[in-house]
Design a protein around this motif. Sequence first.
Motif, PDB file in Angstrom:
ATOM      1  N   GLY A   1      46.544 -16.990  41.955  1.00  0.00           N
ATOM      2  CA  GLY A   1      45.272 -17.239  42.611  1.00  0.00           C
ATOM      3  C   GLY A   1      44.329 -16.072  42.417  1.00  0.00           C
ATOM      4  N   GLU A   2      43.299 -16.005  43.255  1.00  0.00           N
ATOM      5  CA  GLU A   2      42.311 -14.934  43.150  1.00  0.00           C
ATOM      6  C   GLU A   2      42.772 -13.710  43.922  1.00  0.00           C
ATOM      7  OE1 GLU A   2      37.641 -13.867  44.273  1.00  0.00           O
ATOM      8  OE2 GLU A   2      38.409 -15.896  44.597  1.00  0.00           O
TER       9      GLU A   2
ATOM     10  N   GLU B   1      44.512 -15.213  47.210  1.00  0.00           N
ATOM     11  CA  GLU B   1      44.091 -16.512  47.747  1.00  0.00           C
ATOM     12  C   GLU B   1      44.610 -17.601  46.826  1.00  0.00           C
ATOM     13  OE1 GLU B   1      40.134 -17.472  49.792  1.00  0.00           O
ATOM     14  OE2 GLU B   1      39.872 -18.274  47.764  1.00  0.00           O
TER      15      GLU B   1
ATOM     16  N   ASN C   1      44.497 -21.015  47.628  1.00  0.00           N
ATOM     17  CA  ASN C   1      43.845 -22.307  47.844  1.00  0.00           C
ATOM     18  C   ASN C   1      42.388 -22.057  48.233  1.00  0.00           C
ATOM     19  OD1 ASN C   1      42.854 -24.779  49.146  1.00  0.00           O
ATOM     20  ND2 ASN C   1      44.968 -25.489  49.038  1.00  0.00           N
ATOM     21  N   LYS C   2      41.470 -22.455  47.365  1.00  0.00           N
ATOM     22  CA  LYS C   2      40.055 -22.199  47.618  1.00  0.00           C
ATOM     23  C   LYS C   2      39.524 -22.978  48.815  1.00  0.00           C
ATOM     24  CE  LYS C   2      38.583 -19.432  44.239  1.00  0.00           C
ATOM     25  NZ  LYS C   2      37.902 -18.141  44.519  1.00  0.00           N
ATOM     26  N   GLU C   3      39.969 -24.233  48.962  1.00  0.00           N
ATOM     27  CA  GLU C   3      39.427 -25.086  50.018  1.00  0.00           C
ATOM     28  C   GLU C   3      39.835 -24.605  51.402  1.00  0.00           C
ATOM     29  OE1 GLU C   3      40.402 -29.133  49.344  1.00  0.00           O
ATOM     30  OE2 GLU C   3      39.330 -29.271  47.432  1.00  0.00           O
TER      31      GLU C   3
ATOM     32  N   SER D   1      41.225 -21.583  52.002  1.00  0.00           N
ATOM     33  CA  SER D   1      41.223 -20.112  52.018  1.00  0.00           C
ATOM     34  C   SER D   1      42.607 -19.541  52.350  1.00  0.00           C
ATOM     35  CB  SER D   1      40.193 -19.579  53.041  1.00  0.00           C
ATOM     36  OG  SER D   1      38.894 -20.013  52.715  1.00  0.00           O
TER      37      SER D   1
ATOM     38  N   ARG E   1      38.198  -9.208  45.172  1.00  0.00           N
ATOM     39  CA  ARG E   1      37.011  -9.726  45.858  1.00  0.00           C
ATOM     40  C   ARG E   1      36.419  -8.682  46.800  1.00  0.00           C
ATOM     41  NH1 ARG E   1      37.628 -15.047  49.418  1.00  0.00           N
ATOM     42  NH2 ARG E   1      38.264 -15.903  47.389  1.00  0.00           N
TER      43      ARG E   1
ATOM     44  N   GLU F   1      34.133 -10.574  43.361  1.00  0.00           N
ATOM     45  CA  GLU F   1      34.954 -11.664  42.825  1.00  0.00           C
ATOM     46  C   GLU F   1      36.202 -11.055  42.209  1.00  0.00           C
ATOM     47  OE1 GLU F   1      34.653 -15.493  39.751  1.00  0.00           O
ATOM     48  OE2 GLU F   1      32.930 -14.174  40.074  1.00  0.00           O
TER      49      GLU F   1
END
Length: 325
Positions: free
Chosen positions: A15-16, A42, A44-46, A48, A83, A88
């Motif tokens: 992930g990020e 992270e 899962n973007k949706e 968080s 981030r 980012e």
Amino acid sequence: MPSMKTIINQVIIAGELIDFVNVKSGVSKNGNEYFKFNMVIETNKESSEQHQVEFFEMKNNFDGKENPRFKSMVTAYEEYKSRVTDGEGEIVRVTGRLTMNPYVSKNENKIINKIVGKGKSMHRDRGDEKEREKGLFDFCSIFKGMIFVDKLEEIDAENMKVKALVNEYKSKKGAVGHLIDIDVIGKEYVDGVKALLKENTIASIGLKIADVVDTVFLDEDKTVELEKREMIGFGDGLKEIQEYNDWVDKENERRKDLRENGLKIHRDALVITGCSRIFTEEDIEKEDLPFDKDSINDMFDLVEDKMAELEAQLTYDNMNEDVPF
């Protein structure tokens, strides 16, 4: 058809990169440098949803040669964008092993069994099309490996609990056991577990490390509607009563929601996603897997010793008191 490699204990988090936390470096008693940090990723973007992976390495191996994983950690810490620092973060993929870190929560006076991913290697997405086609950087937080099934508990048609043992390492010489709790969610998975998994069996399974929300309905006295105070008085006295009644309105709304919908409690959980194999004693011996009887007994002994040590830290003078919400 190619043969399937038996995976003992593997965690993959992708992930990020959000941040590096719990960063520490120093020198051991024998003069060897060490470096440690947790990567916050992270997955899962949706939602968080975020997970941490612990990294710890010594600069030199036991033979005195430089440890390449130490060098990789330093490179990641110095070069990877996150981030928090860059706005980012890099898309990263971390592999490691699943462990548990049981500890005593002083506030709750109970033992918490925390899920911990210990990192072994890390890679960042450099835009390689072949890697992307293979899905190497698809966001995920999963476990693949072997378990010894200790206990099965069927809650209802849609839910089960499995208590199982994982081995942190791949060798019988280093059998380090961790007792894990597995959530089985959904009728399909409950039926599958009931059909394949029995107590005292060894299986190859898949799990996802997920944020699970439990609903708890509190005792009636903790959600009962409060009464407002009568508006009797003058000046600042009336103002105080009005402020209290305004608070009661908001509190009663909160209590009504608790009565109707329950208290939502988030927790990190291990949720089963599948089972691909049941091992026999012959399989274990033939493949020299670290789940023979002696290894299992050694792992349970280690877990029981750790739990006894933690239980000794609990205070029993307030164990029966109600915990206020």
